[in-house]
Design an enzyme around this catalytic site. Structure first.
Site, PDB file in Angstrom:
ATOM      1  N   ASP A 153       0.896  -1.085  -0.104  1.00 37.45           N
ATOM      2  CA  ASP A 153      -0.103  -0.010   0.065  1.00 37.45           C
ATOM      3  C   ASP A 153       0.936   1.206  -0.017  1.00 37.45           C
ATOM      4  OD1 ASP A 153      -1.596   2.046   0.603  1.00 37.45           O
ATOM      5  OD2 ASP A 153      -3.014   0.990   1.983  1.00 37.45           O
ATOM      6  N   HIS A 154       0.853   1.794  -0.984  1.00 37.41           N
ATOM      7  CA  HIS A 154       1.848   3.078  -1.377  1.00 37.41           C
ATOM      8  C   HIS A 154       1.381   4.314  -0.565  1.00 37.41           C
ATOM      9  CE1 HIS A 154       5.294   4.771  -2.759  1.00 37.41           C
ATOM     10  NE2 HIS A 154       4.941   4.924  -4.196  1.00 37.41           N
TER      11      HIS A 154
END
Ligand code: CAO
Length: 405
Positions: A377-378
Site C-alpha cells: 500500500d503506497h
C-alpha cells in the site's frame, strides 16, 4: 415562450446570493444549479425548475433575496416530450405555484452543507450533491465524499456494462455458471481492495540454490528415520523469513486506518497463506510465526492446509493475519501481482523457482532462482522501504543461516 424563474421557498427568510452559476444566453438543463445562496448556517445551490435558455438575470452577487424574488427570465421553446417528470415541473411552474414535489426536492437538496468550492467541483463532475453522503462536521460534504461517490458511480456503470454483456450472449451456445458464495465474498473484497488501495508491486528474483539443497537433504534424512513425516516445503522457509523481515521492518506489520489516517503497528506476527480449493480462495493464518521453529510451522501449515481442503476452517483460523503469502510456485507460472488482503498493507506473491545462469563475477553458475512479487500500500510504504524489505527477504532466503544472527 418566456418564463420567470423565482426564488423558491427554502424555509429561510433572507439569503445572500454568493454565486451566479449561469450566464445570459446559456442553455440550462432542468435541475442544473442557477445560483448559490448563503443563509445563517449553510450555503445551498438553487436548481433550475425548468430547462431553457437564460434571457435575463435580475440578481447580483451579494444581494439579499427572499422567497419569490425574481431571479431570471428563461426562454423555453420546447418541452422534452420524453420526460414526464420535466413536463410536470413545467406545468406546475406555469400555474405560478410552486409544486409540492418541487418544494420537497429543494428541501432534500439543501439538507447538506457544502462550500462553494465543493459545489463547483460537483458541478464540473456532473454530480448531484443530494446523492452524496456527507461525512464532514455538521453534515458537510467533503472532497473525499465526492471522490467516493464518483468511484461508486464508476462501479455501477461497470456493473451495468457487465449486465448488458451477459444479456448479449447467446444462451444456446454458452452456459451460465453461478459463482459460489465464497467466490462472491472474496470477489467483493478483492474488488474493494484493488480499487481503494494504491498498489505498487516490487519484483525480485532470489537465489535459493543453497536453501533448496539443505531442504532436500533435511527432508531425505527425516524420511530415513521417520517414514510417515511430511516434506518441509519451501513455503515454510519463506513464511519464517517473512516473519523475521516483519520484525526488522515493522511498518509492514501494520494496518492503515483510513478514517483517522493512522497506522496501527502490531506486536504479534501472524501470517496468512492463500489456499485454493476448487476455485474458492481461503487464507488460513499461522499464528505467532516468529516464536515457532521451521518444524512446528511446517506441521501447522500442513494441518491448516488439510483443514482448508476439507472446508473445515473456523473463524479463528482465518482472522488476525498481519501479512499474506500467496505461493503459486507449486503450480507454475512466472510472475504475478498479488492483491493486498486489507486491512493488511502488503502481500508477497511467490512463483515457481527455476534454474537460471547467474553471473558470480567470473562465470555463469546454474542457480535456482525464486521469483517474488511484493505488493504494498503506497499510502503507507514508500518504494525505498519496500525495496529494502524484499532485499532483506532475498538475503535470508539465499543464506538461511542469517535467520539465527
Ligand atoms: N517454487 C518451486 N517449488 C515450489 C514452490 C515454488 N515457489 N512452492 C512450492 N514448491 C514445491 C514444494 O517445495 C513441494 O516440493 P517437494 O515435493 O520437493 O517438497 C512441492 O512444490 C509441492 O508443494 P505444495 O504446494 O504441496 O505445498 P506448499 O507448502 O508449497 O503449499 C498450499 C501449500 C496449501 C499453499 C498449496 O498446496 C496450495 O494450495 N497452493 C495454491 C495457492 C494458491 O491458490 N494461491 C492463489 C492465491 S490467489 O488466487
Amino acid at each position: 415562450m418566456d418564463i420567470e424563474v423565482k426564488m423558491p421557498d427554502i424555509g429561510l427568510d433572507k439569503v445572500e446570493v454568493i454565486e451566479i452559476l449561469v450566464d445570459i444566453n446559456e442553455k440550462v438543463k432542468l435541475e442544473q444549479g442557477l445560483i448559490t445562496v448563503e443563509g445563517d448556517k449553510a450555503s445551498m445551490e438553487i436548481p433550475s425548475p425548468i430547462s431553457g435558455v437564460v434571457k435575463n438575470i435580475y440578481i447580483k452577487i451579494g444581494e439579499k433575496i427572499t422567497t419569490n424574488s425574481l431571479l431570471m427570465m428563461f426562454e423555453v421553446d420546447r418541452i422534452d416530450s420524453l420526460s414526464k417528470k420535466k413536463e410536470n415541473y413545467l406545468e406546475n411552474y406555469l400555474e405560478k405555484d410552486i409544486n409540492i414535489n418541487f418544494k420537497k426536492k429543494i428541501k432534500t437538496d439543501i439538507l447538506f452543507h457544502a462550500t462553494p468550492v465543493i459545489r463547483r467541483l460537483a458541478r464540473n463532475l456532473n454530480i448531484n450533491l443530494s446523492s452524496v453522503i456527507p461525512t464532514g462536521p455538521k453534515n458537510r460534504i467533503l472532497k473525499e465524499d465526492i471522490e467516493l461517490y464518483q468511484n461508486h458511480l464508476k462501479e455501477n456503470i461497470l456493473e451495468e456494462n457487465n449486465t448488458i454483456n451477459i444479456n448479449n450472449y447467446n444462451k444456446f451456445n454458452t452456459e451460465e455458471l453461478e459463482l459460489s458464495s465464497i467466490q462472491k465474498i472474496t470477489g467483493e473484497n478483492l474488488h474493494r481492495n484493488w480499487t481503494t488501495i494504491p498498489h505498487v508491486t516490487q519484483f525480485d528474483e532470489v537465489d535459493i540454490t543453497v536453501l533448496e539443497k539443505f531442504r532436500q537433504k533435511y527432508n531425505n534424512e527425516k524420511k530415513i528415520h521417520n517414514k510417515i513425516s511430511n516434506n518441509i516445503t519451501i513455503l515454510v522457509f519463506i513464511i519464517k523469513v517473512v516473519a523475521h523481515a516483519l520484525e526488522k521492518f515493522p511498518i509492514f506489520n501494520s494496518s492503515f486506518i483510513l478514517n483517522n489516517k493512522k497506522i496501527i503497528l502490531k506486536k504479534y506476527i501472524n501470517i496468512g497463506f492463500a489456499v485454493d480449493v476448487n476455485n474458492d480462495l481461503f487464507v488460513p493464518v499461522l499464528k505467532d510465526v516468529n516464536k515457532k521453529n521451521i518444524e512446528q510451522l511446517s506441521f501447522e501449515l500442513q494441518l491448516l492446509s488439510e483443514k482448508t481442503r476439507k472446508r473445515k476452517l473456523n473463524t479463528s483460523d482465518m482472522t488476525e493475519g498481519c501479512f499474506t503469502v500467496s505461493n503459486l510456485g507449486g503450480i507454475g507460472g512466472s510472475w504475478f501481482s498479488p492483491i493486498i488482503n486489507a486491512p493488511e498493507i502488503a502481500i508477497l506473491g511467490v512463483s515457481k523457482s527455476q534454474i537460471k545462469p547467474l553471473w558470480n563475477g567470473k562465470e555463469f553458475v546454474p542457480s535456482l532462482m525464486l521469483p517474488l512479487s511484493l505488493s504494498y500500500d503506497h499510502r503507507v510504504i514508500n518504494g525505498a522501504y519496500a525495496a529494502r524489505f524484499i532485499t532483506f527477504i532475498g538475503k535470508l532466503l539465499s543464506d538461511i543461516r542469517l535467520l539465527i544472527m
